[in-house]
Design a protein around this motif. Structure first.
Motif, short mmCIF file in Angstrom:
data_model
loop_
_atom_site.label_atom_id
_atom_site.label_comp_id
_atom_site.label_asym_id
_atom_site.label_seq_id
_atom_site.Cartn_x
_atom_site.Cartn_y
_atom_site.Cartn_z
N GLY A 145 0.81 -1.22 0.00
CA GLY A 145 0.00 0.00 0.00
C GLY A 145 0.84 1.27 0.00
O GLY A 145 0.30 2.38 -0.09
N GLN A 146 2.17 1.15 0.06
CA GLN A 146 3.00 2.36 0.14
C GLN A 146 2.88 3.24 -1.09
O GLN A 146 3.14 4.44 -1.04
CB GLN A 146 4.47 2.01 0.43
CG GLN A 146 5.16 1.26 -0.68
CD GLN A 146 6.57 0.79 -0.32
OE1 GLN A 146 6.80 -0.39 -0.10
NE2 GLN A 146 7.50 1.72 -0.26
N LEU A 147 2.49 2.66 -2.22
CA LEU A 147 2.35 3.46 -3.45
C LEU A 147 0.89 3.82 -3.73
O LEU A 147 0.57 4.35 -4.80
CB LEU A 147 2.90 2.68 -4.65
CG LEU A 147 4.37 2.28 -4.58
CD1 LEU A 147 4.78 1.53 -5.84
CD2 LEU A 147 5.25 3.50 -4.41
N GLY A 148 0.02 3.52 -2.82
CA GLY A 148 -1.41 3.77 -3.06
C GLY A 148 -1.99 2.65 -3.92
O GLY A 148 -1.39 1.58 -4.05
N ARG A 149 -3.13 2.90 -4.53
CA ARG A 149 -3.77 1.85 -5.34
C ARG A 149 -3.06 1.67 -6.67
O ARG A 149 -2.58 2.64 -7.26
CB ARG A 149 -5.23 2.22 -5.62
CG ARG A 149 -6.15 2.02 -4.42
CD ARG A 149 -7.55 2.48 -4.76
NE ARG A 149 -7.51 3.86 -5.25
CZ ARG A 149 -8.30 4.34 -6.20
NH1 ARG A 149 -9.20 3.59 -6.78
NH2 ARG A 149 -8.19 5.60 -6.58
N THR A 150 -3.02 0.45 -7.16
CA THR A 150 -2.46 0.19 -8.49
C THR A 150 -3.52 0.54 -9.53
O THR A 150 -4.67 0.11 -9.43
CB THR A 150 -2.06 -1.30 -8.62
OG1 THR A 150 -1.18 -1.61 -7.54
CG2 THR A 150 -1.35 -1.57 -9.94
N LEU A 151 -3.09 1.33 -10.53
CA LEU A 151 -4.04 1.80 -11.54
C LEU A 151 -3.85 1.10 -12.88
O LEU A 151 -4.82 0.74 -13.56
CB LEU A 151 -3.87 3.31 -11.74
CG LEU A 151 -3.97 4.16 -10.46
CD1 LEU A 151 -3.59 5.60 -10.75
CD2 LEU A 151 -5.37 4.08 -9.88
N LEU A 152 -2.58 0.96 -13.28
CA LEU A 152 -2.26 0.46 -14.62
C LEU A 152 -1.11 -0.53 -14.56
O LEU A 152 -0.23 -0.40 -13.70
CB LEU A 152 -1.79 1.60 -15.53
CG LEU A 152 -2.67 2.83 -15.68
CD1 LEU A 152 -1.90 3.92 -16.43
CD2 LEU A 152 -3.94 2.47 -16.46
N LEU A 153 -1.09 -1.46 -15.50
CA LEU A 153 0.12 -2.27 -15.75
C LEU A 153 0.45 -2.15 -17.23
O LEU A 153 -0.46 -2.13 -18.06
CB LEU A 153 -0.11 -3.76 -15.48
CG LEU A 153 -0.36 -4.30 -14.09
CD1 LEU A 153 -0.41 -5.83 -14.16
CD2 LEU A 153 0.74 -3.86 -13.14
N ARG A 247 0.99 6.70 -6.21
CA ARG A 247 2.11 7.53 -5.76
C ARG A 247 3.45 7.01 -6.26
O ARG A 247 4.48 7.23 -5.61
CB ARG A 247 2.12 7.56 -4.21
CG ARG A 247 0.98 8.40 -3.64
CD ARG A 247 1.17 8.65 -2.15
NE ARG A 247 1.13 7.42 -1.37
CZ ARG A 247 0.00 6.81 -0.98
NH1 ARG A 247 -1.17 7.32 -1.31
NH2 ARG A 247 0.04 5.71 -0.28
N GLY A 248 3.47 6.34 -7.38
CA GLY A 248 4.76 5.90 -7.91
C GLY A 248 4.60 4.73 -8.87
O GLY A 248 3.48 4.30 -9.16
N THR A 249 5.72 4.23 -9.33
CA THR A 249 5.69 3.11 -10.28
C THR A 249 6.69 2.05 -9.82
O THR A 249 7.61 2.34 -9.06
CB THR A 249 6.11 3.58 -11.69
OG1 THR A 249 7.47 4.01 -11.64
CG2 THR A 249 5.24 4.72 -12.21
N VAL A 250 6.50 0.83 -10.29
CA VAL A 250 7.44 -0.26 -10.02
C VAL A 250 7.63 -1.01 -11.33
O VAL A 250 6.64 -1.32 -12.01
CB VAL A 250 6.90 -1.30 -9.01
CG1 VAL A 250 8.03 -2.18 -8.49
CG2 VAL A 250 6.14 -0.67 -7.88
N THR A 251 8.87 -1.33 -11.66
CA THR A 251 9.12 -2.08 -12.89
C THR A 251 9.89 -3.36 -12.56
O THR A 251 10.90 -3.31 -11.87
CB THR A 251 9.93 -1.25 -13.90
OG1 THR A 251 9.21 -0.05 -14.14
CG2 THR A 251 10.11 -1.98 -15.21
N ALA A 252 9.40 -4.47 -13.07
CA ALA A 252 10.11 -5.75 -12.94
C ALA A 252 10.64 -6.11 -14.32
O ALA A 252 9.94 -5.96 -15.31
CB ALA A 252 9.16 -6.83 -12.46
N GLY A 253 11.92 -6.57 -14.36
CA GLY A 253 12.46 -7.09 -15.61
C GLY A 253 13.14 -6.08 -16.50
O GLY A 253 13.25 -6.30 -17.71
N ARG A 254 13.61 -4.95 -15.89
CA ARG A 254 14.39 -4.01 -16.72
C ARG A 254 15.66 -4.71 -17.16
O ARG A 254 16.27 -5.45 -16.39
CB ARG A 254 14.78 -2.77 -15.90
CG ARG A 254 13.67 -1.76 -15.87
CD ARG A 254 14.03 -0.51 -15.16
NE ARG A 254 15.36 -0.52 -14.56
CZ ARG A 254 16.09 0.57 -14.35
NH1 ARG A 254 15.66 1.74 -14.70
NH2 ARG A 254 17.27 0.50 -13.77
#
Ligand code: ISE
Length: 346
Positions: A145-153, A247-254
């Protein structure tokens, strides 16, 4: 944990099955490879001969019924999964079934129902991205929950090349199915609608094959997911997922090799790392963790990771996705009532 090793049989020893067989022998604790089966009997015999104590069994159903096999990796083509997974259920054998669970939603649902009728979970589906440390970390960061709700992938899924026999609908059913599972895994919700569009195909695609494709999923809670699948990208295997939250983004697999360098050669200077050639390399760690988790759970008498319901739900989305690709229109996903189908199982 029981003292005895889990005795594993592998059905289908093509690229993935052979990789899993070698994994069970060399990299997984608490398991022993005892039998392999493949319609290409010479290939199965060669693989069996490469390891101590491994038999090659002609008929995959005999391998499943064999009292000396406790658990089965089903790595055969999708069109035989229904029969083989059903046989595992009938014999009470744990099964790790490669994706897709089956070829269409009706047959996947039949498996979910058969497992539920048996009263105990036995099936794990091979959606390995859930075991990839970066995807797993992304999931726990978003869940915290630290980034708020997930909106998009936003997913990217590229293969270097595929054989000419890999047709447009297989890009949905065999490749995009991974992103379907990622979306359900990350959001923890079902997908309600799918659109799949194809633009001008690459000149590298076989005649008539629509590659690349771009899809849009609507999640039950209102989130949106885009996925590019490009199976003849010519470069290598690139799979990543970017989550966009409040409140932010996370990327897996850069793409990264850990070390960063600049190089000067006769072509001038360049920088960067390498794109892995295929999924066996990119997801080696995920596959190790997946098979280890399956072995540990089977020895405890449990199932962990993606269940037959997850396999069914992904197949249902891809069934709708194949219609969406053919029509160019959004298609609603038709899912059975989970509680009614599963009762207390799964
Ligand atoms: C293949 O079957 C896989 O599962 C790979 O992960 C995927 O990248 C590829 O497109 C499929 O054909």
């Amino acid at each position: 944990m029981p003292e005895k090793d889990l005795r594993v049989g592998v059905i289908g020893v093509g690229m993935m099955g052979a990789d899993h067989a070698e994994r069970v022998v060399n990299r997984v604790a608490g398991a022993r490879l005892v039998a392999v089966s493949d319609p290409d009997t010479a290939r199965a015999a060669d693989l069996a001969a490469a390891f101590d104590g491994v038999r090659s069994v002609g008929d995959p159903l005999d391998l499943i019924a064999d009292p000396e096999v406790d658990a089965v990796v089903v790595a055969s083509p999708g069109f035989v999964h229904e029969e083989q997974v059903l046989a595992c259920l009938e014999h009470g054998k744990y099964a790790l079934c490669e994706k897709p669970l089956t070829m269409d939603s009706e047959s996947s649902l039949r498996l979910v129902e058969a497992e539920a009728k048996g009263g105990r979970p036995l099936v794990q589906v091979g959606f390995m991205r859930r075991f990839d440390p970066e995807y797993a970390q992304m999931k726990s960061m978003l869940d915290s929950g630290q980034l708020g709700r997930t909106l998009l992938l936003h997913n990217t899924h590229r293969n270097k090349t595929v054989p000419d026999s890999f047709r447009s609908e297989m890009i949905v059913r065999d490749s995009l199915v991974h992103e379907v599972d990622v979306a359900r895994f990350i959001f923890g919700e079902e997908i309600t609608e799918i659109t799949v569009l194809a633009g001008t195909p690459t000149g590298a695609a076989a005649e008539g094959v629509l590659d690349p494709q771009v899809s849009l999923f609507r999640m039950a809670g209102g989130g949106l997911v885009t996925s590019e699948v490009f199976v003849n990208c010519q470069v290598g295997y690139e799979v990543r997922c970017e989550a966009v939250a409040e409140r932010g983004t996370v990327t897996a697999g850069r793409n990264s090799t850990g070390i960063y360098s600049t190089v000067s050669d006769e072509n001038g200077g360049y920088w960067g790392g390498q794109v892995p050639p295929d999924f066996r390399v990119r997801f080696a760690r995920a596959y190790d963790l997946e098979v280890q988790a399956w072995v540990d759970a089977s020895r405890r008498g449990e199932v962990v990771g993606p269940t037959s319901w997850d396999g069914y739900a992904a197949t249902a989305v891809c069934t709708a996705g194949m219609e969406a690709l053919a029509t160019g229109r959004p298609v609603r996903v038709d899912l059975a009532d989970r509680a009614a189908v599963l009762g207390g199982v799964g």
